[in-house]
Write a protein that holds these residues in place. Structure first.
Motif, mmCIF file in Angstrom:
data_model
loop_
_atom_site.group_PDB
_atom_site.id
_atom_site.type_symbol
_atom_site.label_atom_id
_atom_site.label_comp_id
_atom_site.label_asym_id
_atom_site.label_seq_id
_atom_site.Cartn_x
_atom_site.Cartn_y
_atom_site.Cartn_z
ATOM 1 N N LYS A 130 8.521 -6.380 8.171
ATOM 2 C CA LYS A 130 9.940 -6.028 8.303
ATOM 3 C C LYS A 130 10.543 -5.528 6.994
ATOM 4 O O LYS A 130 11.613 -4.933 6.987
ATOM 5 C CB LYS A 130 10.747 -7.238 8.786
ATOM 6 C CG LYS A 130 10.409 -7.712 10.195
ATOM 7 C CD LYS A 130 11.282 -8.900 10.568
ATOM 8 C CE LYS A 130 10.930 -9.419 11.959
ATOM 9 N NZ LYS A 130 11.761 -10.603 12.321
ATOM 10 N N ILE A 131 9.853 -5.784 5.887
ATOM 11 C CA ILE A 131 10.400 -5.463 4.572
ATOM 12 C C ILE A 131 10.091 -4.011 4.216
ATOM 13 O O ILE A 131 8.950 -3.563 4.287
ATOM 14 C CB ILE A 131 9.836 -6.405 3.493
ATOM 15 C CG1 ILE A 131 9.986 -7.858 3.923
ATOM 16 C CG2 ILE A 131 10.529 -6.150 2.161
ATOM 17 C CD1 ILE A 131 11.406 -8.271 4.220
ATOM 18 N N CYS A 132 11.119 -3.295 3.815
ATOM 19 C CA CYS A 132 10.967 -1.903 3.368
ATOM 20 C C CYS A 132 10.841 -1.885 1.848
ATOM 21 O O CYS A 132 11.586 -2.575 1.150
ATOM 22 C CB CYS A 132 12.176 -1.063 3.760
ATOM 23 S SG CYS A 132 12.489 -0.956 5.530
ATOM 24 N N ILE A 133 9.905 -1.097 1.351
ATOM 25 C CA ILE A 133 9.861 -0.880 -0.090
ATOM 26 C C ILE A 133 9.746 0.615 -0.365
ATOM 27 O O ILE A 133 9.134 1.364 0.393
ATOM 28 C CB ILE A 133 8.707 -1.642 -0.791
ATOM 29 C CG1 ILE A 133 7.356 -0.981 -0.507
ATOM 30 C CG2 ILE A 133 8.687 -3.099 -0.437
ATOM 31 C CD1 ILE A 133 6.288 -1.387 -1.504
ATOM 32 N N ILE B 93 1.994 -1.929 0.290
ATOM 33 C CA ILE B 93 2.200 -0.558 -0.187
ATOM 34 C C ILE B 93 1.701 0.484 0.807
ATOM 35 O O ILE B 93 2.363 1.502 1.036
ATOM 36 C CB ILE B 93 1.502 -0.366 -1.553
ATOM 37 C CG1 ILE B 93 2.218 -1.193 -2.625
ATOM 38 C CG2 ILE B 93 1.468 1.109 -1.950
ATOM 39 C CD1 ILE B 93 1.598 -1.077 -4.001
ATOM 40 N N CYS B 94 0.554 0.245 1.411
ATOM 41 C CA CYS B 94 -0.125 1.295 2.169
ATOM 42 C C CYS B 94 -0.069 1.155 3.690
ATOM 43 O O CYS B 94 -0.355 2.130 4.394
ATOM 44 C CB CYS B 94 -1.597 1.357 1.745
ATOM 45 S SG CYS B 94 -1.848 1.612 -0.022
ATOM 46 N N VAL B 95 0.261 -0.018 4.209
ATOM 47 C CA VAL B 95 0.167 -0.235 5.648
ATOM 48 C C VAL B 95 1.536 -0.466 6.279
ATOM 49 O O VAL B 95 1.951 0.259 7.188
ATOM 50 C CB VAL B 95 -0.773 -1.414 5.975
ATOM 51 C CG1 VAL B 95 -0.833 -1.641 7.483
ATOM 52 C CG2 VAL B 95 -2.167 -1.148 5.417
ATOM 53 N N TYR C 15 7.662 9.270 1.993
ATOM 54 C CA TYR C 15 8.380 9.099 0.734
ATOM 55 C C TYR C 15 8.438 7.648 0.281
ATOM 56 O O TYR C 15 9.317 7.272 -0.495
ATOM 57 C CB TYR C 15 9.800 9.667 0.866
ATOM 58 C CG TYR C 15 9.824 11.169 0.884
ATOM 59 C CD1 TYR C 15 9.503 11.903 -0.253
ATOM 60 C CD2 TYR C 15 10.147 11.862 2.049
ATOM 61 C CE1 TYR C 15 9.508 13.283 -0.244
ATOM 62 C CE2 TYR C 15 10.158 13.244 2.071
ATOM 63 C CZ TYR C 15 9.841 13.949 0.923
ATOM 64 O OH TYR C 15 9.840 15.313 0.940
ATOM 65 N N LYS C 16 7.513 6.836 0.726
ATOM 66 C CA LYS C 16 7.493 5.441 0.283
ATOM 67 C C LYS C 16 7.219 5.348 -1.212
ATOM 68 O O LYS C 16 7.743 4.467 -1.905
ATOM 69 C CB LYS C 16 6.432 4.671 1.076
ATOM 70 C CG LYS C 16 6.469 3.171 0.856
ATOM 71 C CD LYS C 16 5.508 2.480 1.816
ATOM 72 C CE LYS C 16 5.589 0.973 1.713
ATOM 73 N NZ LYS C 16 4.726 0.302 2.708
ATOM 74 N N LEU D 225 -3.772 4.057 -8.758
ATOM 75 C CA LEU D 225 -3.405 2.749 -8.207
ATOM 76 C C LEU D 225 -3.682 2.712 -6.708
ATOM 77 O O LEU D 225 -4.291 1.767 -6.199
ATOM 78 C CB LEU D 225 -1.924 2.463 -8.462
ATOM 79 C CG LEU D 225 -1.380 1.213 -7.749
ATOM 80 C CD1 LEU D 225 -1.999 -0.055 -8.322
ATOM 81 C CD2 LEU D 225 0.146 1.150 -7.827
ATOM 82 N N ASN D 226 -3.236 3.737 -6.003
ATOM 83 C CA ASN D 226 -3.454 3.804 -4.559
ATOM 84 C C ASN D 226 -4.942 3.818 -4.240
ATOM 85 O O ASN D 226 -5.397 3.135 -3.307
ATOM 86 C CB ASN D 226 -2.764 5.051 -3.995
ATOM 87 C CG ASN D 226 -2.858 5.134 -2.484
ATOM 88 O OD1 ASN D 226 -3.851 5.592 -1.935
ATOM 89 N ND2 ASN D 226 -1.818 4.703 -1.808
ATOM 90 N N ALA D 227 -5.715 4.582 -5.018
ATOM 91 C CA ALA D 227 -7.163 4.649 -4.800
ATOM 92 C C ALA D 227 -7.813 3.290 -5.035
ATOM 93 O O ALA D 227 -8.708 2.872 -4.284
ATOM 94 C CB ALA D 227 -7.780 5.703 -5.720
ATOM 95 N N PHE D 228 -7.350 2.572 -6.078
ATOM 96 C CA PHE D 228 -7.950 1.282 -6.389
ATOM 97 C C PHE D 228 -7.649 0.256 -5.296
ATOM 98 O O PHE D 228 -8.533 -0.528 -4.907
ATOM 99 C CB PHE D 228 -7.448 0.774 -7.745
ATOM 100 C CG PHE D 228 -8.244 -0.381 -8.280
ATOM 101 C CD1 PHE D 228 -9.553 -0.212 -8.703
ATOM 102 C CD2 PHE D 228 -7.693 -1.644 -8.347
ATOM 103 C CE1 PHE D 228 -10.302 -1.282 -9.194
ATOM 104 C CE2 PHE D 228 -8.422 -2.718 -8.837
ATOM 105 C CZ PHE D 228 -9.728 -2.534 -9.255
ATOM 106 N N LEU D 229 -6.424 0.257 -4.779
ATOM 107 C CA LEU D 229 -6.087 -0.663 -3.690
ATOM 108 C C LEU D 229 -6.899 -0.347 -2.443
ATOM 109 O O LEU D 229 -7.384 -1.258 -1.755
ATOM 110 C CB LEU D 229 -4.593 -0.588 -3.377
ATOM 111 C CG LEU D 229 -3.651 -1.110 -4.461
ATOM 112 C CD1 LEU D 229 -2.203 -0.931 -4.035
ATOM 113 C CD2 LEU D 229 -3.932 -2.574 -4.785
#
Length: 501
Positions: free
Chosen positions: A101-104, A325-327, A333-334, A347-351
């Motif tokens: 439910k949380i938007c970031i 972050i990703c799901v 535009y997140k 960072l995205n690749a590492f996660l």
């Protein structure tokens, strides 16, 4: 439509940026902003956070707050792998507060890029020069190599910056000859940059601009169709004086804004903590992968095994952050950044890389090779981004229309099955149309969006215009903006012509 409450904070931002700031050991090039929000009626989240603070009350600072500074950058030397047991538990309990439910929304802006953009503000993409890639290449060179003479000139004597930059680029081109296979693309980019730099005389200004992160957030709100919201911004400076941050948000066009101190607002402390964790991970990855010397730059740089010596608790931290972050709450535009986005991409690749492991046994079985495996994966992601930067066609989330169609960038209805698209009637002789855009469907059908009776309408073009459509699209990919424009389509004895007027 529910009301949303959002909270803004930032990290890695120096109020004064000078040479001493930049040359300090704790300096990081990215200015990271974070906005966390949730439906106003979702009180449980805030209550869970209050309980979290009570559990870790011993970490409160002298202002009675738990801030991201409770986690030192040294603890992130190898990412989550180097956290001690207490900090692992602390980060886990914080991340466990979040749910779907949380938007970031967060942004990462290179401070070096901001200055480079000012230097090249009069240069735009055209058929001869890809100005975006030029700015990207120079920014990356300064961030990765960190040439002391140039950085010092940038802040202490901007008038000598251009001279020092050209000296550096020529030196790198010469050094790159030792490993042409690895440095071919970089050498070409630096050669192109030198041609442009010879025509520039202006020194960059050092005034920081706060607008970009709010521009991205405005796009995020539009994409998520969130119209009823309030945004609370962490108060800076003196009470009674509007901060530069608040003014920037107002100038971007955001509404329902207010400022508050983090001591009085738990939501701001949540944004601060999440921003701090993400920024520390990004900085640790950047430090681990940047060159310690110019000679070292001729060789491949990979993460050491220390990054992969994980227990299952620490692996779960990566998986949880990956979800956040990703799901959850996916949006184009997140995450928002400028032209130079390498740290964000890595960072995205590492996660993503860590998330694909089910347990640490899969990692430890070939731990000495994990750095190579990640390097290959990260390079693929960076290459994809670099190739996307070459294409100047707008890449935006499509607006949903229904299950059969969507609205394109110009507002024309486009069927997923392009054979259902009506064909623009081209009669014998000439007809003029106000063309908004031209494209090509996957099955090589030329498409055109025109203004018809004041509304955008999308049509197929006769297949005879395919070659013309390809030429127009090719020009657009390098930044040539031809439309909107009047176009005269002509048919003469089964021959077809198109003239842009």
């Amino acid at each position: 439509m529910p009301e949303y409450q959002f909270y803004y904070d930032e990290t890695e931002h120096s109020r004064k940026i000078n040479y001493n700031t930049v040359s300090a050991s704790n300096y990081y090039d990215n200015f990271v902003t974070m906005i966390v929000g949730w439906p106003s009626a979702y009180d449980e989240f805030l209550m869970k956070y209050i309980d979290f603070e009570a559990k870790y009350s011993g970490r409160k600072d002298r202002n009675g707050e738990i801030k991201s500074t409770t986690l030192s950058q040294k603890q992130f030397q190898y990412g989550f792998a180097s956290l001690n047991k207490q900090n692992t538990k602390f980060v886990n309990d914080f991340l466990e507060l979040f749910d779907s439910k949380i938007c970031i929304y967060f942004s990462a802006e290179s401070k070096i890029e901001y200055l480079i953009l000012q230097l090249f503000n009069s240069y735009h993409n055209n058929s001869c020069i890809d100005a975006d890639l030029l700015k990207y290449s120079i920014t990356k060179a300064l961030v990765v190599y960190r040439p002391n003479e140039i950085i010092k000139a940038l802040y202490e004597s901007p008038e000598s910056f251009l001279k020092q930059l050209k000296i550096f680029l020529r030196h790198r081109i010469k050094c790159n000859k030792s490993n042409l296979k690895l440095k071919k693309a970089e050498t070409k980019a630096f050669q192109d940059a030198l041609i442009i730099l010879d025509e520039i005389s202006d020194a960059p200004r050092l005034d920081w601009d706060y607008h970009m992160s709010f521009m991205g957030f405005k796009k995020y709100l539009q994409e998520k169709n969130i119209q009823n919201y309030r945004l609370t911004i962490d108060k800076e400076g003196n009470d009674g004086v509007e901060s530069k941050t608040l003014i920037a948000a107002q100038e971007v066009g955001l509404n329902n804004l207010e400022e508050s101190h983090s001591t009085d607002c738990p939501g701001l402390r949540i944004a601060d903590m999440l921003a701090g964790i993400i920024a520390k991970l990004m900085k640790a990855l950047c430090d681990a992968l940047h060159y310690q010397s110019l000679d070292e730059s001729l060789h491949k740089k990979i993460l050491t095994v220390g990054w992969f010596r994980l227990d299952n608790d620490k692996l779960r931290l990566y998986k949880k952050l990956y979800q956040i972050i990703c799901v959850w709450q996916p949006a184009w535009y997140k995450a928002f950044s400028g032209i130079y986005s390498d740290d964000l991409i890595i960072l995205n690749a590492f996660l993503n890389f860590m998330n694909h492991f089910e347990s640490t046994k899969e990692i430890s079985g070939s731990i000495d090779l994990q750095g190579e495996y990640f390097n290959t994966f990260a390079c693929e992601q960076l290459s994809k981004y670099f190739n996307r930067r070459k294409c100047k066609l707008p890449v935006e989330p499509i607006n949903p229309y229904n299950e059969e169609a969507y609205l394109n960038q110009r507002g024309g209805k486009v069927f997923f099955d392009s054979s259902r698209q009506c064909v623009l009637p081209i009669h014998e002789g000439s007809q003029k149309f106000e063309v908004l855009s031209v494209g090509i469907a996957e099955n090589r059908i030329p498409m055109v969006t025109i203004l018809l009776k004041g509304k955008p309408e999308c049509f197929q073009l006769p297949k005879e215009f395919l070659k013309w459509a390809f030429c127009v699209v090719d020009a657009a990919t390098v930044g040539e903006k031809m439309f909107p424009a009047k176009v005269c389509f002509t048919k003469v004895e089964e021959r077809y012509y198109a003239d842009i007027l």
